[in-house]
Scaffold this active site. Structure first.
Site, PDB file in Angstrom:
ATOM      1  CG  ASP A 184      43.879  24.914  49.902  1.00  0.00           C
ATOM      2  OD1 ASP A 184      43.464  23.869  49.089  1.00  0.00           O
ATOM      3  OD2 ASP A 184      44.838  25.539  49.119  1.00  0.00           O
ATOM      4  CD  GLU A 268      40.275  22.940  45.833  1.00  0.00           C
ATOM      5  OE1 GLU A 268      40.498  23.370  44.765  1.00  0.00           O
ATOM      6  OE2 GLU A 268      41.291  23.034  46.557  1.00  0.00           O
ATOM      7  CB  CYS A 321      44.226  37.803  41.786  1.00  0.00           C
ATOM      8  SG  CYS A 321      44.139  39.401  42.761  1.00  0.00           S
ATOM      9  CB  CYS A 324      41.844  42.105  40.817  1.00  0.00           C
ATOM     10  SG  CYS A 324      43.117  41.172  39.993  1.00  0.00           S
ATOM     11  CB  CYS A 340      47.898  39.972  41.313  1.00  0.00           C
ATOM     12  SG  CYS A 340      46.552  40.186  40.064  1.00  0.00           S
ATOM     13  CB  CYS A 343      45.176  44.230  41.436  1.00  0.00           C
ATOM     14  SG  CYS A 343      45.497  42.774  42.403  1.00  0.00           S
ATOM     15  CG  ASP A 350      49.641  26.901  50.217  1.00  0.00           C
ATOM     16  OD1 ASP A 350      49.321  26.398  49.273  1.00  0.00           O
ATOM     17  OD2 ASP A 350      50.596  26.561  50.845  1.00  0.00           O
TER      18      ASP A 350
HETATM   19 ZN   LIG Z   1      44.858  40.866  41.315  1.00  0.00          ZN
END
Ligand SMILES: [Zn+2]
Length: 370
Positions: A184, A268, A321, A324, A340, A343, A350
């Protein structure tokens, strides 16, 4: 496989004069050909071919003696360059070919064939100019294709030689989750990988960029048209070159490492033309830097049978995330770390994005589920 090799040239005074005659004549032919193409289209609704134009160059030479001093294949190279500019315009639907100005920072002309390279003598022979002292620091083998001679804003001369080594590209190697890396672009760092590695620009490159800011500010305070302003401009041109060289070295090392350590690299797709409108100097330098980094990755991947996987920009790599799959819409640019809500995992913004880039890319290849 075509590869380009670039070397510094050290022409003597007479050769410099001949270089300048070639720059001028090729620029003249390019502009003359462009004007002809536009006129023929406007007046007769048809496009004039490169071969017709090359035929007309012979007549132009009778009119302008000074065109005879120049290698005629270089003049034809100018019409070929124009053809390439039109192809690009039609294919990519942007950037109608422009007239070339004497004031362009980089001046160049091409030599399609009939030149010689002497590695032992460190010299290159160009038609109509002769043997020119050249620092041939790297040897190559293969057939010589077009060479391009250029002059940088700070007054250095280079030759870039295109060589066909007549080897086929290697077959693509198989890749999977374990030998694929996601990369990234960073705001603070140059790049971040899905392995958690953060790569900053090398210190000397950052120092040069800082220095550039100082010099830009100094230039803006100098009176227009003054000698001091010209001096400041020269200094900036030199520094730009230095930055380009430092960046190239850094990127060559980094891309070679990524290519050798992985079978596939996920990236990307960024909207570079949008990024370039950015007014912030340092930012715009790093944007250009990213696109040249990707270019190097792409051609090295071809050379070594590796794969570049791309995902679209619409995929919200920073906000999902990677454990999850929860989509956290509340994340802003300021959030360097986040937890998150679903989870409970804590993410580095990054690194999480780099992992997602890898996952999205592999998912598109049906190699992994999210
Ligand atoms: Zn998560």
């Amino acid at each position: 496989m075509l590869k380009a090799y670039k070397y510094r040239m050290y022409p003597d005074e007479n050769q410099i004069e001949m270089f300048h005659k070639h720059f001028g004549a090729c620029r003249y032919i390019y502009n003359w050909a462009l004007e002809n193409k536009i006129k023929s289209y406007e007046q007769e609704g048809k496009s004039i071919s490169r071969f017709e134009l090359n035929g007309k160059i012979r007549m132009l030479k009778m009119e302008f003696e000074w065109l005879k001093e120049v290698n005629s294949q270089s003049l034809q190279g100018a019409t070929l360059n124009l053809d390439n500019a039109f192809t690009k315009f039609f294919r990519e639907k942007k950037g109608f070919p422009k007239f070339k100005s004497k004031k362009n920072p980089v001046q160049s002309f091409s030599v399609p064939q009939h030149y010689e390279v002497d590695f032992d003598g460190n010299k290159v022979k160009l038609p109509k100019i002769g043997w020119i002292k050249t620092k041939l620091h790297r040897r190559f083998e293969g057939n010589l294709k077009t060479a391009t001679i250029s002059k940088t804003p700070s007054g250095k001369y280079f030759i870039s030689i295109l060589v066909d080594d007549e080897k086929d590209l290697p077959a693509k190697q198989k890749f999977n989750e374990n030998n694929t890396v996601g990369i990234d672009v960073g705001i603070k760092d140059f790049a971040i990988t899905s392995n958690g590695e953060k790569i900053d620009n090398p210190k000397h490159l950052n120092n040069s960029i800082k220095r550039l800011k100082v010099l830009q500010k100094r230039l803006s305070r100098k009176q227009k048209g003054s000698k001091n302003r010209e001096k400041a401009r020269q200094e900036i041109a030199k520094l730009y070159e230095k930055i380009a060289n430092q960046r190239n070295d850094f990127q060559h090392k980094l891309t070679s490492r990524f290519i050798s350590e992985n079978q596939a690299i996920a990236l990307e797709t960024l909207n570079i033309s949008g990024m370039l409108k950015n007014h912030c100097l340092a930012q715009s330098i790093s944007d250009v830097s990213w696109s040249s980094f990707v270019t190097k990755l792409e051609y090295k991947a071809e050379w070594y049978g590796k794969t570049i996987l791309r995902i679209g920009q619409f995929e919200p790599s920073t906000k999902i995330c990677n454990i999850c799959g929860y989509h956290n819409k509340k994340i802003t640019l300021a959030d360097r770390k986040w937890q998150c809500p679903d989870c409970g995992e804590t993410h580095d913004r990054d690194v999480n994005a780099a992992i997602n880039i890898k996952k999205f890319a592999l998912n598109k290849q049906n190699l992994i589920g999210i």
